[in-house]
Design an enzyme around this catalytic site. Structure first.
Site, mmCIF file in Angstrom:
data_model
loop_
_atom_site.group_PDB
_atom_site.id
_atom_site.type_symbol
_atom_site.label_atom_id
_atom_site.label_comp_id
_atom_site.label_asym_id
_atom_site.label_seq_id
_atom_site.Cartn_x
_atom_site.Cartn_y
_atom_site.Cartn_z
ATOM 1 N N SER A 123 -150.590 12.859 28.285
ATOM 2 C CA SER A 123 -150.086 11.684 28.937
ATOM 3 C C SER A 123 -148.803 11.953 29.817
ATOM 4 O O SER A 123 -148.003 12.774 29.168
ATOM 5 C CB SER A 123 -149.902 10.580 28.018
ATOM 6 N N TYR A 147 -145.699 7.658 19.597
ATOM 7 C CA TYR A 147 -146.978 7.980 20.282
ATOM 8 C C TYR A 147 -146.836 9.423 21.181
ATOM 9 O O TYR A 147 -147.725 9.958 20.965
ATOM 10 C CB TYR A 147 -147.534 6.817 21.088
ATOM 11 N N LYS A 151 -148.438 13.349 21.423
ATOM 12 C CA LYS A 151 -148.891 13.926 22.463
ATOM 13 C C LYS A 151 -148.234 15.578 22.672
ATOM 14 O O LYS A 151 -148.762 16.341 23.106
ATOM 15 C CB LYS A 151 -148.628 13.252 23.715
HETATM 16 P P1 NAD Z 1 -159.344 4.225 23.704
HETATM 17 O O1 NAD Z 1 -158.557 3.558 22.634
HETATM 18 O O2 NAD Z 1 -160.189 3.113 24.540
HETATM 19 O O3 NAD Z 1 -160.387 5.478 23.239
HETATM 20 C C1 NAD Z 1 -159.749 6.146 22.473
HETATM 21 C C2 NAD Z 1 -161.002 6.399 21.368
HETATM 22 O O4 NAD Z 1 -160.620 7.233 20.050
HETATM 23 C C3 NAD Z 1 -161.290 4.840 20.872
HETATM 24 O O5 NAD Z 1 -162.573 4.489 21.048
HETATM 25 C C4 NAD Z 1 -160.978 5.020 19.232
HETATM 26 O O6 NAD Z 1 -161.963 4.288 18.401
HETATM 27 C C5 NAD Z 1 -161.206 6.414 18.964
HETATM 28 N N1 NAD Z 1 -160.579 7.072 17.988
HETATM 29 C C6 NAD Z 1 -159.289 7.050 17.373
HETATM 30 N N2 NAD Z 1 -159.041 7.498 16.416
HETATM 31 C C7 NAD Z 1 -160.120 8.301 16.077
HETATM 32 C C8 NAD Z 1 -160.305 9.224 15.018
HETATM 33 N N3 NAD Z 1 -159.594 9.585 14.217
HETATM 34 N N4 NAD Z 1 -161.802 9.724 14.901
HETATM 35 C C9 NAD Z 1 -162.619 9.256 15.950
HETATM 36 N N5 NAD Z 1 -162.189 8.501 17.054
HETATM 37 C C10 NAD Z 1 -161.079 7.936 17.057
HETATM 38 O O7 NAD Z 1 -158.128 4.838 24.546
HETATM 39 P P2 NAD Z 1 -158.275 5.433 26.068
HETATM 40 O O8 NAD Z 1 -157.546 4.669 26.988
HETATM 41 O O9 NAD Z 1 -159.878 5.721 26.495
HETATM 42 O O10 NAD Z 1 -157.695 6.854 25.834
HETATM 43 C C11 NAD Z 1 -158.123 8.060 25.610
HETATM 44 C C12 NAD Z 1 -157.346 9.234 25.398
HETATM 45 O O11 NAD Z 1 -156.318 9.266 26.635
HETATM 46 C C13 NAD Z 1 -156.341 9.002 24.358
HETATM 47 O O12 NAD Z 1 -156.012 10.012 23.520
HETATM 48 C C14 NAD Z 1 -155.037 8.323 24.752
HETATM 49 O O13 NAD Z 1 -153.749 8.585 23.994
HETATM 50 C C15 NAD Z 1 -154.988 9.121 26.182
HETATM 51 N N6 NAD Z 1 -154.346 8.537 27.467
HETATM 52 C C16 NAD Z 1 -154.737 7.184 27.698
HETATM 53 C C17 NAD Z 1 -153.640 6.350 28.526
HETATM 54 C C18 NAD Z 1 -154.107 5.144 29.042
HETATM 55 O O14 NAD Z 1 -153.172 4.442 29.514
HETATM 56 N N7 NAD Z 1 -155.129 4.393 28.619
HETATM 57 C C19 NAD Z 1 -152.794 7.026 29.242
HETATM 58 C C20 NAD Z 1 -152.535 8.341 28.962
HETATM 59 C C21 NAD Z 1 -153.428 9.063 27.984
#
Ligand code: NAD
Length: 337
Positions: A123, A147, A151
């Site tokens: 991120s 958080y 990362k």
């Molecule tokens: P999201 O919460 O929709 O998806 C993450 C998924 O991981 C969820 O479905 C959750 O149930 C699952 N999860 C969490 N812990 C888990 C575990 N221990 N075992 C198995 N599954 C688990 O979030 P997203 O927006 O799709 O983000 C995906 C990735 O991208 C994340 O790592 C997030 O930190 C990163 N990210 C997201 C953003 C954003 O703004 N959406 C920005 C930068 C980085």
């Protein structure tokens, strides 16, 4: 390729699983469903018209992860993790355990299984307090919340592994602000509770779920005084992952890449574009700046262009139109059963 997708039921994971299937990859996904619903998987299968294997599995279950990896994968796309900044401040240990220990389990299982291609969801939060724009990958890293610290720790774990064991190819993809939804309106972001990020909050306000958008700060040194961020359509983001997989063998060890549009939009520009997409006014009110918020952050995406031949093409209007289509068709997100 045969690809394992962690966090496949989530917002970005589900959109990427769909693009992987459309590109002809064989996809196996898992998720513990802590922040998602299996309905997203069902809809991805419908949209792709192809099979998508899915398992309910937790990153913290090391033995189950090992068994899964033994199935034999060419690459892993690692989306699973907790991502709510505010919650991470309240529960830093939960975030460390889930995100950092969970990723360590994944890397250990990959090592044992001999799978050494990884694409990790990092991120722009790793840039901490941004000093200059646009932000390129050489900008100093720091954590401004727990958080962000997860990362940084996972990026470091990947780099350490890649420098100590030969044969790893790891893309550390640093997302800016993913928004929008698949154009079908069938899959999209489904935040539980009150959304933390701007776009879903603005869209829910357009749908009448909140009385107004609170705009934090109107006196920033930006053209309209509100904060400026780099927004990227989730389908553009998903396509960057397909490009990263295509090029993964050219990644020497663990390499970071910014995934952003390379331009910023202000909060008021986002609200105006969302109002146009929804065909209605979106009320807002200005409040004082929040501590820790930067005036403006946008990416230098040149490295992703050079390395992947990829750049974001979808405009803010398109992001809002697609996000609104999803919001309007699924006012309460996925069904809760
Ligand atoms: P999201 O919460 O929709 O998806 C993450 C998924 O991981 C969820 O479905 C959750 O149930 C699952 N999860 C969490 N812990 C888990 C575990 N221990 N075992 C198995 N599954 C688990 O979030 P997203 O927006 O799709 O983000 C995906 C990735 O991208 C994340 O790592 C997030 O930190 C990163 N990210 C997201 C953003 C954003 O703004 N959406 C920005 C930068 C980085």
């Amino acid at each position: 390729m045969k690809v394992l997708v962690t966090g496949a039921a989530g917002y970005i994971g589900s959109h990427t699983a769909l693009e992987l299937l459309k590109a002809g990859h064989e996809v196996v996904g898992f998720d513990n469903l802590s922040n998602s619903s299996e309905h997203s998987i069902v809809r991805v299968r419908e949209l792709a018209g192809r099979p998508l294997a899915f398992h309910v599995l937790d990153l913290l279950d090391a033995a189950a992860l090992e068994r899964m990896l033994r199935e034999g994968f060419d690459a892993v796309l690692h989306f699973a993790g907790l991502k709510a900044v505010g919650e991470s401040v309240e529960k830093p240990e939960l975030y460390r355990r889930n995100n950092v220990d969970g990723s360590a389990n994944l890397l250990a299982a990959m090592t044992k299984a001999g799978c050494r291609r990884l694409v990790f969801s990092s991120s722009c939060t790793v840039y901490g307090s941004v000093r200059t724009n646009p932000v390129d990958e050489a900008h100093p890293r720091s954590a401004v919340n727990p958080y962000g610290a997860t990362k940084l720790a996972i990026e470091d774990m990947c780099s350490g592994l890649a420098s100590s064991q030969a044969g790893w190819h790891i893309a550390l993809l640093r997302y800016f602000n993913p928004v929008g939804a698949h154009e079908s309106g069938r899959i999209g972001e489904d935040p539980k509770g009150v959304p933390n990020s701007l776009m879903p909050y603005v869209m829910q306000t357009a749908a009448g779920r909140h009385p107004k958008v609170r705009v934090w700060g109107r006196d920033y040194p930006t053209p309209d005084g509100t904060g400026v961020r780099d927004y990227i359509h989730v389908v553009d983001l998903a396509l960057a992952h397909i490009a990263a997989l295509d090029q993964i063998d050219s990644f020497a060890g663990a390499e970071p890449l910014n995934l952003g549009a390379g331009r910023g939009y202000s909060v008021l520009e986002v609200i105006a574009a969302a109002a146009k997409a929804a065909g209605r006014d979106i009320p807002w009110e200005a409040f004082p700046r929040r501590p820790g918020d930067a005036a403006a952050i946008w990416a230098d995406p040149a490295r992703a262009k050079a390395k992947l031949g990829w750049s974001a093409t979808r405009t803010l209007d398109r992001m809002c139109a697609d996000h609104w289509r999803w919001q309007a068709a699924n006012p309460d997100g996925y069904p809760r059963h």
